[in-house]
Design a protein around this motif. Structure first.
Motif, PDB file in Angstrom:
ATOM      1  N   ASP A  37       0.846  -1.188   0.000  1.00 10.80           N
ATOM      2  CA  ASP A  37       0.000   0.000   0.000  1.00 10.80           C
ATOM      3  C   ASP A  37       0.888   1.247   0.000  1.00 10.80           C
ATOM      4  O   ASP A  37       2.114   1.143  -0.036  1.00 10.80           O
ATOM      5  N   ARG A  39       1.435   3.475   2.387  1.00 19.36           N
ATOM      6  CA  ARG A  39       2.275   3.582   3.589  1.00 19.36           C
ATOM      7  C   ARG A  39       3.511   2.696   3.473  1.00 19.36           C
ATOM      8  O   ARG A  39       4.605   3.081   3.889  1.00 19.36           O
ATOM      9  N   ILE A  42       5.993   4.438   1.155  1.00 19.07           N
ATOM     10  CA  ILE A  42       6.681   5.548   1.823  1.00 19.07           C
ATOM     11  C   ILE A  42       7.644   5.016   2.885  1.00 19.07           C
ATOM     12  O   ILE A  42       8.746   5.557   3.056  1.00 19.07           O
ATOM     13  N   ALA A  43       7.285   3.933   3.573  1.00 12.00           N
ATOM     14  CA  ALA A  43       8.200   3.324   4.538  1.00 12.00           C
ATOM     15  C   ALA A  43       9.460   2.827   3.828  1.00 12.00           C
ATOM     16  O   ALA A  43      10.573   2.985   4.346  1.00 12.00           O
ATOM     17  N   ARG A  67       1.741   2.876  -4.881  1.00 14.73           N
ATOM     18  CA  ARG A  67       2.467   1.818  -4.180  1.00 14.73           C
ATOM     19  C   ARG A  67       3.630   1.234  -4.965  1.00 14.73           C
ATOM     20  O   ARG A  67       4.281   0.310  -4.521  1.00 14.73           O
TER      21      ARG A  67
END
Length: 102
Positions: A37, A39, A42-43, A67
């Motif tokens: 996803d 997040r 970005i992680a 993503r």
């Protein structure tokens, strides 16, 4: 003397054979990683940013379709692919595996 010595075509081919999903594009190597996803994407970017800062070697990074993260590596000071690119590519692979990205 360049920042790092350029690798030969044979050295690049050997290195890419040991890396999953990386391809050569002229004087750079590239891989697109699909995260679960946004997040996760970005992680991954954050983790790679930390590794890049520690190595003082920075990839070009694109996030697309929320993503999908594409990393492009080239040693600009050498205008070529160097061992520094291969080392950071391997680290990106380890970080992607750690967060479960493909």
């Amino acid at each position: 003397m360049p920042y790092a010595d350029p690798l030969t075509d044979e050295e690049i081919d050997r290195a890419l054979a040991g890396l999953g999903g990386w391809t050569r594009e002229a004087d750079s190597i590239r891989r697109t990683i699909t995260c679960a996803d946004f997040r996760g994407a970005i992680a991954l970017v954050d983790a790679v940013a930390d590794a890049a800062e520690a190595a003082n070697h920075h990839p070009d990074i694109e996030v697309r379709r929320y993503r999908r993260v594409t990393f492009t590596l080239s040693t600009h000071a050498a205008n070529a692919i160097t061992a520094r690119d291969i080392e950071l590519a391997a680290e990106i692979d380890r970080l992607a595996a750690r967060i479960g990205a493909a």
